[in-house]
Design a protein around this motif. Structure first.
Motif, mmCIF file in Angstrom:
data_model
loop_
_atom_site.group_PDB
_atom_site.id
_atom_site.type_symbol
_atom_site.label_atom_id
_atom_site.label_comp_id
_atom_site.label_asym_id
_atom_site.label_seq_id
_atom_site.Cartn_x
_atom_site.Cartn_y
_atom_site.Cartn_z
ATOM 1 N N TRP A 78 0.811 -1.204 0.000
ATOM 2 C CA TRP A 78 0.000 0.000 0.000
ATOM 3 C C TRP A 78 0.848 1.259 0.000
ATOM 4 N N TYR A 79 2.007 1.244 0.677
ATOM 5 C CA TYR A 79 2.839 2.440 0.736
ATOM 6 C C TYR A 79 3.555 2.695 -0.590
ATOM 7 N N HIS A 80 3.738 1.667 -1.404
ATOM 8 C CA HIS A 80 4.264 1.889 -2.757
ATOM 9 C C HIS A 80 3.198 2.577 -3.620
ATOM 10 N N LEU A 82 0.878 4.420 -2.460
ATOM 11 C CA LEU A 82 0.795 5.775 -1.922
ATOM 12 C C LEU A 82 1.935 6.651 -2.445
#
Length: 151
Positions: A78-80, A82
């Motif tokens: 998810w942070y990629h 984001l």
């Protein structure tokens, strides 16, 4: 079949947004970011449709790059996703501001403060359409289809 529904919904929402940018009555940019002289000049110079096109291209393009060009197991968190969103919401307003500034300079107008405030609205629309594009096209990605929220 559900996945095709997401794709069609994303395309329809994007087309409605684009078509609304040509209108005076239903223009979301005009309605939400009204500034007396600036907004009228944006309408007169037909800048809103170009800004909407840039916003949609950057948002859908960023999602397509994430899901189909990058499409890596090492880049499926998810942070990629984001991080790509962050790049998209910085890139689109910059391009839109440069276009807006060039059109206004060619017309002999100067609305720098209003243009900067307007780009905040572009950030919001870019982020919104990146999320819409993500949910529209993620289903056919081989490695990133579970990002940002698992199925």
């Amino acid at each position: 079949m559900k996945h095709i529904g997401f794709l069609i919904t994303g395309i329809v929402l994007s087309l409605l947004f684009l078509l609304s940018s040509y209108s005076y009555d239903y223009n979301l940019y005009y309605s939400l970011g009204y500034s007396a002289g600036y907004s009228n000049e944006m309408l007169n110079l037909q800048v809103y449709p170009v800004i909407a096109i840039i916003t949609l291209i950057v948002a859908w393009g960023g999602a397509a790059i994430y899901y189909y060009a990058i499409n890596s197991v090492k880049f499926d968190r998810w942070y990629h996703w984001l991080a790509v969103l962050a790049v998209v919401v910085v890139l689109a307003p910059m391009v839109c501001y440069l276009y807006n500034d060039a059109v206004f300079k060619d017309s002999g107008l100067a609305y720098t403060g209003e243009a900067m405030r307007f780009e905040v609205l572009t950030v919001v629309f870019t982020a919104l359409f990146y999320v819409i594009a993500s949910y529209s096209i993620r289903w056919w990605s081989s490695n990133c289809r579970h990002t940002p929220i698992p199925q």
